[in-house]
Scaffold this active site. Sequence first.
Site, PDB file in Angstrom:
ATOM      1  N   GLU A 110       0.906  -1.242  -0.061  1.00  0.00           N
ATOM      2  CA  GLU A 110      -0.051  -0.216  -0.007  1.00  0.00           C
ATOM      3  C   GLU A 110       0.771   1.352   0.133  1.00  0.00           C
ATOM      4  O   GLU A 110       0.651   1.962   0.686  1.00  0.00           O
ATOM      5  CB  GLU A 110      -0.924   0.020   1.123  1.00  0.00           C
ATOM      6  CG  GLU A 110      -1.936  -1.190   1.347  1.00  0.00           C
ATOM      7  CD  GLU A 110      -2.688  -1.323   2.337  1.00  0.00           C
ATOM      8  OE1 GLU A 110      -2.674  -0.435   3.257  1.00  0.00           O
ATOM      9  OE2 GLU A 110      -3.674  -2.083   2.505  1.00  0.00           O
ATOM     10  N   ASN A 149       2.031  -5.220  -3.204  1.00  0.00           N
ATOM     11  CA  ASN A 149       0.750  -5.570  -2.959  1.00  0.00           C
ATOM     12  C   ASN A 149      -0.205  -4.451  -2.623  1.00  0.00           C
ATOM     13  O   ASN A 149       0.360  -3.364  -1.911  1.00  0.00           O
ATOM     14  CB  ASN A 149       0.459  -6.265  -1.637  1.00  0.00           C
ATOM     15  CG  ASN A 149      -0.636  -6.948  -1.528  1.00  0.00           C
ATOM     16  OD1 ASN A 149      -1.333  -7.746  -2.439  1.00  0.00           O
ATOM     17  ND2 ASN A 149      -1.183  -6.925  -0.185  1.00  0.00           N
ATOM     18  N   HIS A 186     -10.247  -6.065  -1.978  1.00  0.00           N
ATOM     19  CA  HIS A 186     -11.616  -5.826  -1.299  1.00  0.00           C
ATOM     20  C   HIS A 186     -12.677  -5.146  -2.042  1.00  0.00           C
ATOM     21  O   HIS A 186     -12.367  -3.803  -2.045  1.00  0.00           O
ATOM     22  CB  HIS A 186     -10.968  -4.857   0.104  1.00  0.00           C
ATOM     23  CG  HIS A 186     -10.065  -5.563   0.780  1.00  0.00           C
ATOM     24  ND1 HIS A 186     -10.188  -6.751   1.467  1.00  0.00           N
ATOM     25  CD2 HIS A 186      -8.515  -5.535   0.982  1.00  0.00           C
ATOM     26  CE1 HIS A 186      -9.053  -7.134   2.119  1.00  0.00           C
ATOM     27  NE2 HIS A 186      -8.068  -6.420   1.767  1.00  0.00           N
ATOM     28  N   GLU A 200      -6.388 -10.628  -1.458  1.00  0.00           N
ATOM     29  CA  GLU A 200      -6.828 -10.389  -0.198  1.00  0.00           C
ATOM     30  C   GLU A 200      -8.514 -10.318  -0.512  1.00  0.00           C
ATOM     31  O   GLU A 200      -8.991  -9.595   0.035  1.00  0.00           O
ATOM     32  CB  GLU A 200      -6.476  -9.099   0.560  1.00  0.00           C
ATOM     33  CG  GLU A 200      -4.990  -9.011   0.931  1.00  0.00           C
ATOM     34  CD  GLU A 200      -4.738  -7.857   1.533  1.00  0.00           C
ATOM     35  OE1 GLU A 200      -5.584  -7.312   2.160  1.00  0.00           O
ATOM     36  OE2 GLU A 200      -3.235  -7.505   1.838  1.00  0.00           O
ATOM     37  N   ASP A 244     -12.212 -10.065  -0.525  1.00  0.00           N
ATOM     38  CA  ASP A 244     -13.548 -10.303   0.347  1.00  0.00           C
ATOM     39  C   ASP A 244     -14.702  -9.419  -0.615  1.00  0.00           C
ATOM     40  O   ASP A 244     -14.182  -8.380  -1.182  1.00  0.00           O
ATOM     41  CB  ASP A 244     -13.511 -10.089   1.627  1.00  0.00           C
ATOM     42  CG  ASP A 244     -12.665  -8.895   2.155  1.00  0.00           C
ATOM     43  OD1 ASP A 244     -12.388  -7.926   1.424  1.00  0.00           O
ATOM     44  OD2 ASP A 244     -11.966  -8.962   3.359  1.00  0.00           O
TER      45      ASP A 244
HETATM   46  C1  XIL Z   1      -6.031  -6.346   8.269  1.00  0.00           C
HETATM   47  C2  XIL Z   1      -6.367  -7.525   9.207  1.00  0.00           C
HETATM   48  O1  XIL Z   1      -7.301  -8.183   8.744  1.00  0.00           O
HETATM   49  C3  XIL Z   1      -6.411  -7.145  10.568  1.00  0.00           C
HETATM   50  O2  XIL Z   1      -6.950  -8.258  11.198  1.00  0.00           O
HETATM   51  C4  XIL Z   1      -5.616  -6.234  11.093  1.00  0.00           C
HETATM   52  O3  XIL Z   1      -5.889  -5.783  12.392  1.00  0.00           O
HETATM   53  C5  XIL Z   1      -5.463  -5.108  10.152  1.00  0.00           C
HETATM   54  O4  XIL Z   1      -4.914  -5.461   8.863  1.00  0.00           O
HETATM   55  N1  XIL Z   1      -4.920  -4.583   3.792  1.00  0.00           N
HETATM   56  C6  XIL Z   1      -3.968  -5.518   4.009  1.00  0.00           C
HETATM   57  C7  XIL Z   1      -4.111  -6.396   5.207  1.00  0.00           C
HETATM   58  O5  XIL Z   1      -2.838  -5.502   3.130  1.00  0.00           O
HETATM   59  O6  XIL Z   1      -2.853  -6.764   5.942  1.00  0.00           O
HETATM   60  C8  XIL Z   1      -5.090  -5.935   6.073  1.00  0.00           C
HETATM   61  O7  XIL Z   1      -5.467  -6.859   7.066  1.00  0.00           O
HETATM   62  C9  XIL Z   1      -6.329  -5.371   5.338  1.00  0.00           C
HETATM   63  C10 XIL Z   1      -6.065  -4.229   4.595  1.00  0.00           C
END
Ligand code: XIL
Length: 296
Positions: A109, A151, A187, A217, A219
């Site tokens: 990020e 990422n 996401h 990631e 969802d």
């Molecule tokens: C999130 C986790 O799901 C949480 O449990 C934690 O508290 C904070 O991070 N992008 C990412 C992940 O790259 O590492 C993040 O994960 C969600 C957003």
Amino acid sequence: MQSGLLNDTRYRTTTAREFNYLTAEYEMKWGAIEATRGDNNFAAGDDIVSFAASQGMDVKGHTLLWHQSVPSWVSALSAADLRDALAAHIRAVAGHFRGRVHAWDVVNEAVSDDGAGLRDTLFRQKLGDGYIAEAFRLAREADPSALLFYNDYGGEGSGAKSDRIYDLLRNLLAAGVPVDGVGLQMHVSANNRPSDAAIAANMRRLADLGLRIHISEMDVKVNGVAGSVDQKLEAQKSAYKSVVAICVAEPRCEAVTFWGVSDAHTWLTGETPLLFDAQYAPKPAYTGVLDALRRR
Ligand code: XIL
């Protein structure tokens, strides 16, 4: 994967049965490993690697450098000390897991949400824009066999942020920085996500740089979808099916990772964003993913 859930039988058996590639949800972040400077705690990360090995699964380390989950002591460091601490961190962590992870999310990020440039993090402020290249070079040295990923989120389709991520990767590669792949976090919301065409085109241009692509990631939030619960779940299924199908159709897209297993444990509270419900029963989304994997 959350190591703390490995004692939960339903979590453990579902994970073992359904998946072959695990990412640590927080256990390998800097803040989780080195709360006290110089005192690295790898136990939770090791639990994930051991579980994966016992099941014949691969692991992606996540993540060596992120502006969140940074230990509090880091913010007080001078530029020179921060450079030393970051290098020590990457060497220690990538070195510890050397040979036991398939890939690393090296930098997470680093592009600003408006796509105007790099995110204005502590690292950028103190180390300059070159911190990203430095991190990749350190990671390659510490674990030469791991694939190294950039990422990010919000760059899955078209738009300014997607373009900046593309430019960043193109420039890193042109400078000879060892980047092997890009993770598109994915996401998304069932009612609001990049178009299939935009996702496919963005994957293609990234692949044309020579990069491997992971959906890293995924969802899918449902609360914005109007209608009944069934309608929400159908919309979610459709999103999962479409996005996974795009990866299946793209030769350089090698993995899809979901940001959790069941709706019982998700960072998106109340959004029921995952493939299994809170009782670990497969949801329509699960069938959608299978359909895409079977190209139905
Ligand atoms: C999130 C986790 O799901 C949480 O449990 C934690 O508290 C904070 O991070 N992008 C990412 C992940 O790259 O590492 C993040 O994960 C969600 C957003």
